[in-house]
Design a protein around this motif. Structure first.
Motif, PDB file in Angstrom:
ATOM      1  N   GLN B  45     -45.218 -10.696  30.336  1.00  0.00           N
ATOM      2  CA  GLN B  45     -44.289  -9.810  29.633  1.00  0.00           C
ATOM      3  C   GLN B  45     -43.849 -10.447  28.318  1.00  0.00           C
ATOM      4  N   HIS B  46     -44.768 -10.538  27.392  1.00  0.00           N
ATOM      5  CA  HIS B  46     -44.491 -11.252  26.144  1.00  0.00           C
ATOM      6  C   HIS B  46     -43.321 -10.618  25.391  1.00  0.00           C
ATOM      7  N   GLY B  47     -42.401 -11.478  24.946  1.00  0.00           N
ATOM      8  CA  GLY B  47     -41.261 -10.987  24.182  1.00  0.00           C
ATOM      9  C   GLY B  47     -40.044 -10.678  25.045  1.00  0.00           C
ATOM     10  N   LEU B  48     -40.167 -10.888  26.358  1.00  0.00           N
ATOM     11  CA  LEU B  48     -39.056 -10.532  27.259  1.00  0.00           C
ATOM     12  C   LEU B  48     -37.803 -11.365  26.981  1.00  0.00           C
ATOM     13  N   ALA B  49     -37.955 -12.688  26.915  1.00  0.00           N
ATOM     14  CA  ALA B  49     -36.780 -13.543  26.696  1.00  0.00           C
ATOM     15  C   ALA B  49     -36.141 -13.228  25.338  1.00  0.00           C
ATOM     16  N   TYR B  50     -36.985 -12.971  24.349  1.00  0.00           N
ATOM     17  CA  TYR B  50     -36.473 -12.694  23.004  1.00  0.00           C
ATOM     18  C   TYR B  50     -35.689 -11.385  22.983  1.00  0.00           C
ATOM     19  N   LEU B  51     -36.264 -10.361  23.583  1.00  0.00           N
ATOM     20  CA  LEU B  51     -35.584  -9.058  23.637  1.00  0.00           C
ATOM     21  C   LEU B  51     -34.285  -9.176  24.430  1.00  0.00           C
ATOM     22  N   GLY B 152     -54.057 -21.694  22.996  1.00  0.00           N
ATOM     23  CA  GLY B 152     -54.901 -20.711  23.680  1.00  0.00           C
ATOM     24  C   GLY B 152     -54.119 -19.785  24.580  1.00  0.00           C
ATOM     25  N   GLU B 153     -54.485 -19.777  25.852  1.00  0.00           N
ATOM     26  CA  GLU B 153     -53.889 -18.820  26.793  1.00  0.00           C
ATOM     27  C   GLU B 153     -52.563 -19.293  27.384  1.00  0.00           C
ATOM     28  N   HIS B 154     -52.162 -20.519  27.116  1.00  0.00           N
ATOM     29  CA  HIS B 154     -50.854 -20.979  27.601  1.00  0.00           C
ATOM     30  C   HIS B 154     -49.757 -20.137  26.938  1.00  0.00           C
ATOM     31  N   ALA B 155     -48.607 -20.022  27.623  1.00  0.00           N
ATOM     32  CA  ALA B 155     -47.493 -19.230  27.086  1.00  0.00           C
ATOM     33  C   ALA B 155     -47.114 -19.658  25.663  1.00  0.00           C
ATOM     34  N   TYR B 156     -47.270 -20.942  25.332  1.00  0.00           N
ATOM     35  CA  TYR B 156     -46.936 -21.425  23.989  1.00  0.00           C
ATOM     36  C   TYR B 156     -47.801 -20.765  22.912  1.00  0.00           C
ATOM     37  N   GLY B 157     -48.963 -20.228  23.311  1.00  0.00           N
ATOM     38  CA  GLY B 157     -49.853 -19.606  22.335  1.00  0.00           C
ATOM     39  C   GLY B 157     -49.391 -18.228  21.892  1.00  0.00           C
ATOM     40  N   ASN B 158     -48.403 -17.680  22.613  1.00  0.00           N
ATOM     41  CA  ASN B 158     -47.942 -16.319  22.294  1.00  0.00           C
ATOM     42  C   ASN B 158     -46.775 -16.343  21.310  1.00  0.00           C
ATOM     43  N   LEU B 159     -46.619 -15.232  20.637  1.00  0.00           N
ATOM     44  CA  LEU B 159     -45.480 -15.064  19.745  1.00  0.00           C
ATOM     45  C   LEU B 159     -44.214 -14.912  20.607  1.00  0.00           C
ATOM     46  N   VAL B 160     -43.154 -15.626  20.264  1.00  0.00           N
ATOM     47  CA  VAL B 160     -41.910 -15.520  21.036  1.00  0.00           C
ATOM     48  C   VAL B 160     -41.409 -14.071  21.051  1.00  0.00           C
ATOM     49  N   LYS B 161     -41.616 -13.373  19.938  1.00  0.00           N
ATOM     50  CA  LYS B 161     -41.150 -11.983  19.851  1.00  0.00           C
ATOM     51  C   LYS B 161     -42.018 -11.010  20.628  1.00  0.00           C
ATOM     52  N   GLY B 162     -43.192 -11.425  21.077  1.00  0.00           N
ATOM     53  CA  GLY B 162     -44.096 -10.506  21.767  1.00  0.00           C
ATOM     54  C   GLY B 162     -44.843  -9.631  20.783  1.00  0.00           C
ATOM     55  N   SER B 163     -45.348  -8.511  21.276  1.00  0.00           N
ATOM     56  CA  SER B 163     -46.074  -7.581  20.414  1.00  0.00           C
ATOM     57  C   SER B 163     -45.504  -6.183  20.627  1.00  0.00           C
ATOM     58  N   GLU B 164     -45.889  -5.290  19.752  1.00  0.00           N
ATOM     59  CA  GLU B 164     -45.427  -3.905  19.859  1.00  0.00           C
ATOM     60  C   GLU B 164     -45.717  -3.361  21.260  1.00  0.00           C
ATOM     61  N   GLN B 165     -46.931  -3.619  21.701  1.00  0.00           N
ATOM     62  CA  GLN B 165     -47.369  -3.113  22.997  1.00  0.00           C
ATOM     63  C   GLN B 165     -46.588  -3.755  24.152  1.00  0.00           C
ATOM     64  N   SER B 166     -46.456  -5.081  24.112  1.00  0.00           N
ATOM     65  CA  SER B 166     -45.779  -5.742  25.232  1.00  0.00           C
ATOM     66  C   SER B 166     -44.298  -5.364  25.269  1.00  0.00           C
ATOM     67  N   LEU B 167     -43.673  -5.192  24.112  1.00  0.00           N
ATOM     68  CA  LEU B 167     -42.252  -4.823  24.089  1.00  0.00           C
ATOM     69  C   LEU B 167     -42.046  -3.430  24.670  1.00  0.00           C
ATOM     70  N   ASN B 168     -42.930  -2.513  24.292  1.00  0.00           N
ATOM     71  CA  ASN B 168     -42.778  -1.143  24.780  1.00  0.00           C
ATOM     72  C   ASN B 168     -42.884  -1.037  26.300  1.00  0.00           C
ATOM     73  N   ALA B 169     -43.548  -2.001  26.908  1.00  0.00           N
ATOM     74  CA  ALA B 169     -43.716  -1.955  28.361  1.00  0.00           C
ATOM     75  C   ALA B 169     -42.508  -2.504  29.131  1.00  0.00           C
ATOM     76  N   LEU B 170     -41.554  -3.137  28.431  1.00  0.00           N
ATOM     77  CA  LEU B 170     -40.437  -3.789  29.144  1.00  0.00           C
ATOM     78  C   LEU B 170     -39.348  -2.778  29.505  1.00  0.00           C
ATOM     79  N   ASN B 171     -38.782  -2.905  30.710  1.00  0.00           N
ATOM     80  CA  ASN B 171     -37.712  -1.991  31.112  1.00  0.00           C
ATOM     81  C   ASN B 171     -36.450  -2.745  31.539  1.00  0.00           C
ATOM     82  N   GLN B 172     -35.446  -1.994  31.944  1.00  0.00           N
ATOM     83  CA  GLN B 172     -34.135  -2.573  32.252  1.00  0.00           C
ATOM     84  C   GLN B 172     -34.210  -3.593  33.391  1.00  0.00           C
TER      85      GLN B 172
END
Lengths: 447, 415
Positions: B45-51, B152-172
Motif C-alpha cells: 500500500q505505497h503512500g499509506l504512512a504518508y497519507l 529495487g523491490e525493497h520498500a526503500y525503493g518506493n516513493l514515500v508519497k506512493g503513486s496516483e494508483q496506490s493512493l486511490n486504492a487506500l481506504n479508511q
C-alpha cells in the motif's frame, strides 16, 4: 556614539561614516549572526545590465588585496562558521554565523571587502558560468518558474521589479569586470549599508568592534535610490503558458499593490490591514478562499494568497489555485472572482477576525526564537527604508485593526485593471472540456 | 544546556524516551517526537504512512477538519507530521499559555483521527497534485529513480508519497490501521524544549499519550535492504535545458563505530559547502555547476552516501568525469592533513550553531535519541570528531568510495 535601546533586546546606533548598526541580543546560545546589508539590489541596475547586482554578490567571494579568491569562506569555515549571501530587488546581504567569540573575524573580513575587492577575468568568467547554471536550475528548468517570471514582467509596466533578480540570460552572458567594478564602486560604502548583529553579544561590544573595523572606512555620499513610478494600469493582462512538461496545471493572479513603506505613508496601518486581510482571505486552511474552493466546492486541490510587504516600492498581492479534477483551469478565474467578491462584501466573522489577529501576533513571538530570522527580518525592512518602530510596534498595530480597515485596503488594491492573471497549461488539455460542464452544474447547486 | 531525562509512570507512556531542556526566556514550548514505522511498513500500500500522517490534523476527537484547523489557529499552535522511510516524525510548537489545549490537539490527532471520506479525498488529491508536479521536475525524478535503482523491490525503493494508483486504492480501514500500527509501537522518542518545568512537562506528556495502547513490542520488522544498484547507470530522457545527475554508494549505519570518520570524510568530499573538494573542482575551478553536494543517508536497514549536481546538458559528460575522478582519487589516496585539520575545526566550531533556537535544539536531541547516542553525547561529540585520524578516514574511503560500485541516474535530453 550613543546606543539607543529599544525593546525585546534590540538596540541601535550609527557610526560617523553613516553605517547604521542594529544589535539583537539573544544570550541563549554562545553564537552570533553577523549580517552586512547594502541598500542596493537588482532594481538599481541600469537597463541592459540585468543580473549585475546578483553577479557582484557572487564576485564578492573572489578576493581582495588581503584575501585570495575563495579564501573568505574558507577562513570562516576553518573557524567553525558558515557564510553566504543573497540578493533581492532592494538589497544585497552578506552573512556569517559563528561562535560568539569570533565576531571580530566576521567584521574584519566584511569591512575589508566593502572597499577592497579585486577581480580578474580568470576568476570572473567561470563564476559567470556558475550564475548561468544557477539561472537554469532556479528558472529555466521549471515551467512554473518561467511562467511566474513572465507574469511579473507583465505586471510592471515601467518599474524595474519586472526584471528578474538573477537577470535575463542573454544579459548575464555579457556582464564583465568593468560592469561589476562600476556597480561596486557606485553602491558599496558604509553610508549605504546596515550592519545587523544578533546573538550572544552586547551592543557595547558591537560598538567597540564596529568602530575599530568599519569606523575608518570613508563615507561616499551615496545618493538615495530614486525609482520610477508605475503609470496608471488601465487593463487586466493575461499570461498563458502551455508547456508539455507541465503535469499539474495552475492558476495565479497578481495585483499591483504598494509595499509596506508606501502603503503606510499613504494611510496609517494600511500595510498591516493588507497583511491581515490576505491571511483571512487566502492565507491559511481556515481562510475564506480555501474553505470555499477547496473544502466546500471541491473545485481546487489548493488555493491561497500572499502579500510580501517588505519592499521599497511595490509588493504584489497574489492569489493562486490548483484545479481539482474534474474541474478545469479555465474556471478558476470565475470561481475565485465570485469568492473574493463575496468576502469583500460580507467580511470575516468576528471569531475568524480575532483568530487571525492572535495568530499573527504569535508568529512575531515565534520569530524571536531564531536570531538569524530576526536579523534577516530587521535587515530587509531597514533596507527598504522602514524603521525599527515599524517592526517593534507591529503586534500592537495588528491588534488595533478593525474589519473595515482590512476590507477597505483589500477593496482598494484588488482591482482587475492592475492585475495579471496566469494560466499554466499542461499537456492534458482535455481537462478543460470536462471542467466546463461540471463547473456549471456545481455553480447552480452552490448554496 | 542541561538535558533531563524524564521517567514517566503512566503505563500509556512508560516506554517513551523523554528528554527535557528548560528555557524560560520566551513563552514558547517546542516538542519533537518520532515513532519507528513510516513508509517501510506500507507493504503493497505505497503512500499509506504518508497519507495517514497528512490526514491527522484533518479532523480528530470531537473536532471535524475545519474545527481542528480553527482550534490550532486559535491557540497559534503549529502541528506537523511527516512520514519518512523509517519513521513518523512530528513537531508541536506552542505558546506557554495554550500548552494544555495544544497537547490535547496532538493527542486527538494521533489517537482519535477521523480519516473522513471528504478529507481523505481532498488530501489524496493534494498529494497526487504534488506527485504530478514532481514528475516533470528533473531533480525529483532523478532522486526517485535513484532510490529504485539502489534498493529495487525493497520498500526503500518506493516513493514515500506512493503513486496516483496506490493512493486511490487506500481506504479508511487502511488508514486507521496504519495510525494504530505507528503510534502504538514500542519506544517512541520525544523531546521538549522551552518554557516548562519538569512536572509540567510530565503532565503534558501524560496528556498527549493518555489512553495509548502501549503494545510493548517493536514495530513490524523490516527486512534489511540490499544495495542492488551496484555499478549501474541509468539515463532518463527529459527535454530540459539543464541535466541533473544523482549518485549513490552503499554506506554504513549511523551507529557504526567508524561513522564519525565517515562524517569527516563526507565533509571533505562534498558535504562541506564551498570548502569541499567537489565544489572546488567542479564549481570553483570550472564553473560547471551552481552546486554539487554529497550527504549521508543513514537509513535503518541500508545506508547510503548520495550526491547530486545539475549542469547544462552539453557539460554533463565532463561533470561526471571529474566527479568520478575525484571519488576515485579519495578512494586511493584519502585526505590530506590540512583537509582533516580544516574539517575538524569547522565541524567542532560549528556544532553550537545547531543549538541556537528551541526547535533546532529539540530536533538535534531527537536524533541523538533515535540513533541511541545517549544523553551525554552532546558533550563528547567534539572530542569524537577530534579523535578521527587520517588513517581511519583512509580506511573508510578505501572501503566505501569504490567508484565501480556507484549507482548513477541522469535526467536530461537524449544522450
Amino acid at each position: 556614539m550613543k546606543i539607543e535601546k529599544k525593546k525585546n533586546g534590540i538596540s541601535c546606533f550609527s557610526l560617523a561614516n553613516g553605517l547604521d548598526v542594529v544589535v539583537i541580543e539573544d544570550h541563549r546560545a554562545p553564537v552570533i549572526t553577523h549580517m552586512l546589508w547594502y541598500k542596493v539590489g537588482a532594481a538599481d541596475e541600469v537597463a541592459g545590465k540585468s543580473g549585475i547586482a546578483h553577479f557582484l554578490e557572487h564576485l564578492m567571494f573572489k578576493g581582495t588585496d588581503k584575501i585570495a579568491p575563495g579564501e573568505h569562506s574558507k577562513i570562516i569555515a576553518k573557524n567553525g562558521g558558515q557564510d553566504n549571501a543573497f540578493t533581492g530587488q532592494d538589497y544585497t546581504c552578506y552573512f556569517e554565523r559563528l561562535a560568539a567569540d569570533r565576531l571580530e573575524l566576521a567584521m574584519e573580513l566584511e569591512a575589508d571587502r566593502m572597499t577592497g575587492l579585486t577581480l580578474s577575468d580568470e576568476v570572473l568568467l567561470p563564476e559567470r558560468d556558475v550564475v548561468r547554471e544557477e539561472r537554469k536550475q532556479r528558472t529555466d528548468n521549471k515551467p512554473d518558474a518561467i511562467h511566474f517570471e513572465q507574469m511579473t514582467a507583465a505586471l510592471f509596466l515601467a518599474h524595474p521589479y519586472g526584471v528578474p533578480i538573477i537577470g535575463w540570460d542573454h544579459e548575464i552572458a555579457e556582464l564583465n569586470r568593468h560592469d561589476a567594478i562600476k556597480f561596486y564602486k557606485q553602491h558599496y560604502a558604509p553610508d549605504n549599508a546596515i550592519l545587523v548583529v544578533a546573538g550572544d553579544v552586547t551592543p557595547e561590544q558591537v560598538l567597540k568592534l564596529a568602530q575599530k573595523h568599519y569606523g575608518s572606512i570613508k563615507s561616499q555620499n551615496i545618493t538615495p535610490r530614486k525609482r520610477v513610478i508605475e503609470p496608471p494600469h488601465m487593463c487586466a493582462r493575461q499570461v498563458d503558458m502551455f508547456d508539455e512538461r507541465v503535469e499539474q496545471p495552475q492558476w495565479i493572479r497578481q495585483y499591483l499593490a504598494p509595499s509596506a513603506r508606501v502603503a503606510n505613508a499613504e494611510k496609517d496601518k494600511q500595510a498591516e490591514a493588507l497583511q491581515l486581510g490576505i491571511l483571512l482571505l487566502a492565507g491559511s486552511t481556515t481562510s475564506h478562499l480555501y474553505v470555499d474552493l477547496v473544502v466546500n466546492q471541491q473545485a481546487a486541490v489548493a488555493a491561497g494568497g500572499w502579500y510580501n510587504s517588505v519592499a521599497m516600492d511595490y509588493a504584489p498581492l497574489g492569489l493562486y489555485a490548483i484545479p481539482r479534477e474534474p474541474f478545469g483551469l479555465s474556471h478558476m478565474a470565475e470561481l475565485i472572482d465570485v469568492s473574493v467578491a463575496n468576502f469583500l462584501e460580507k467580511g470575516p466573522s468576528d471569531s475568524a477576525f480575532e483568530r487571525a489577529k492572535n495568530l499573527m501576533v504569535a508568529e512575531s513571538l515565534y520569530t524571536r526564537d531564531n536570531q538569524t530570522s530576526m536579523a534577516r527580518m530587521i535587515g530587509a525592512a531597514l533596507c527598504c527604508n522602514m524603521t525599527l518602530e515599524d517592526i517593534l510596534d507591529w503586534p500592537e498595530r495588528i491588534e488595533s485593526l478593525t474589519k473595515a480597515d482590512i476590507l477597505d485596503a483589500l477593496s482598494q488594491y484588488i482591482d482587475e485593471k492592475s492585475s495579471v492573471t496566469g494560466h499554466l497549461w499542461g499537456k492534458d488539455e482535455h481537462l478543460l472540456g470536462i471542467g466546463e460542464t461540471v463547473a456549471e452544474a456545481d455553480v447552480n447547486n452552490a448554496d | 544546556m542541561q538535558i533531563k531525562q524524564l521517567q514517566l509512570s503512566q503505563t500509556a507512556a512508560a516506554d517513551l524516551e523523554v528528554w527535557l531542556v528548560e528555557d524560560h526566556r520566551l513563552p514558547i514550548i517546542n516538542i519533537e517526537f518520532a515513532f519507528i514505522g513510516g513508509s517501510s511498513l506500507d507493504a503493497n500500500q505505497h503512500g499509506l504512512a504518508y497519507l495517514m500522517s497528512a490526514l491527522l490534523d484533518e479532523g480528530a476527537g470531537e473536532l471535524d477538519d475545519q474545527a481542528f484547523h480553527k482550534a490550532l489557529d486559535e491557540t497559534a499552535t503549529h502541528l506537523h507530521f511527516s512520514a519518512t522511510r523509517d519513521i513518523i516524525n512530528g513537531s508541536l510548537k506552542m505558546l506557554t499559555k495554550h500548552k494544555e489545549r495544544a497537547a490535547d490537539l496532538l493527542h486527538m490527532a494521533m489517537f482519535e483521527p477521523h480519516f473522513s471520506e471528504a478529507a481523505t479525498a481532498r488530501v489524496k488529491a493534494q498529494i497526487i497534485a504534488s506527485i504530478r508536479s514532481a514528475s516533470t521536475n528533473p531533480s525529483e525524478v532523478a532522486a526517485k529513480k535513484l532510490m529504485k535503482l539502489c534498493f529495487g523491490e525493497h520498500a526503500y525503493g518506493n516513493l514515500v508519497k506512493g503513486s496516483e494508483q496506490s493512493l486511490n486504492a487506500l481506504n479508511q480501514t487502511d488508514l486507521v490501521h496504519a495510525a494504530q500500527q505507528n503510534f502504538n509501537a514500542d519506544h517512541p522518542y520525544l523531546v521538549i524544549v522551552g518554557d516548562v518545568n519538569e512536572s509540567e512537562a510530565e503532565a503534558l506528556v501524560s496528556r498527549i499519550f493518555s489512553g495509548r495502547k502501549n503494545l510493548s513490542k517493536p514495530a513490524k520488522q523490516v527486512e534489511e535492504a540490499e544495495f542492488v544498484g551496484i555499478g549501474q547507470t541509468q539515463h532518463h530522457v527529459m527535454d530540459v535545458p539543464q541535466a541533473v545527475v544523482n549518485f549513490a554508494l552503499p554506506s554504513v549505519a549511523q551507529n557504526d563505530p567508524s561513522f564519525m570518520s565517515l562524517m569527516v570524510l563526507n565533509h571533505i568530499l562534498g558535504g562541506g559547502g564551498f570548502s569541499s573538494r567537489l565544489m572546488e573542482e567542479i564549481r570553483e575551478k570550472r564553473g560547471l555547476t551552481y552546486g554539487i553536494h554529497t550527504s549521508l543517508i543513514p537509513l535503518k536497514h541500508g545506508s547510503l552516501i548520495t550526491g547530486n549536481a545539475a549542469t547544462s546538458a552539453d557539460k554533463m559528460a565532463e561533470t561526471i568525469k571529474i566527479l568520478r575522478q575525484e571519488i576515485e582519487k579519495m578512494h586511493d589516496k584519502g585526505v590530506t592533513d590540512e583537509e582533516l585539520e580544516n574539517a575538524k575545526t569547522y565541524l567542532t566550531g560549528a556544532y553550537p550553531l545547531r543549538f541556537d533556537t528551541g526547535s533546532k535544539i529539540a530536533h538535534q536531541l531527537l536524533s541523538m535519541q533515535y540513533f541511541d547516542f545517549g544523553i551525554g553525547f552532546i558533550d563528547q561529540r567534539n572530542n569524537l570528531v577530534n579523535k578521527v585520524s587520517k588513517d581511519e578516514i583512509g580506511i573508510m574511503a578505501a572501503r566505501l568510495l569504490d567508484v565501480k560500485n556507484m549507482a548513477q541516474v541522469t535526467v536530461g535530453p537524449a544522450e
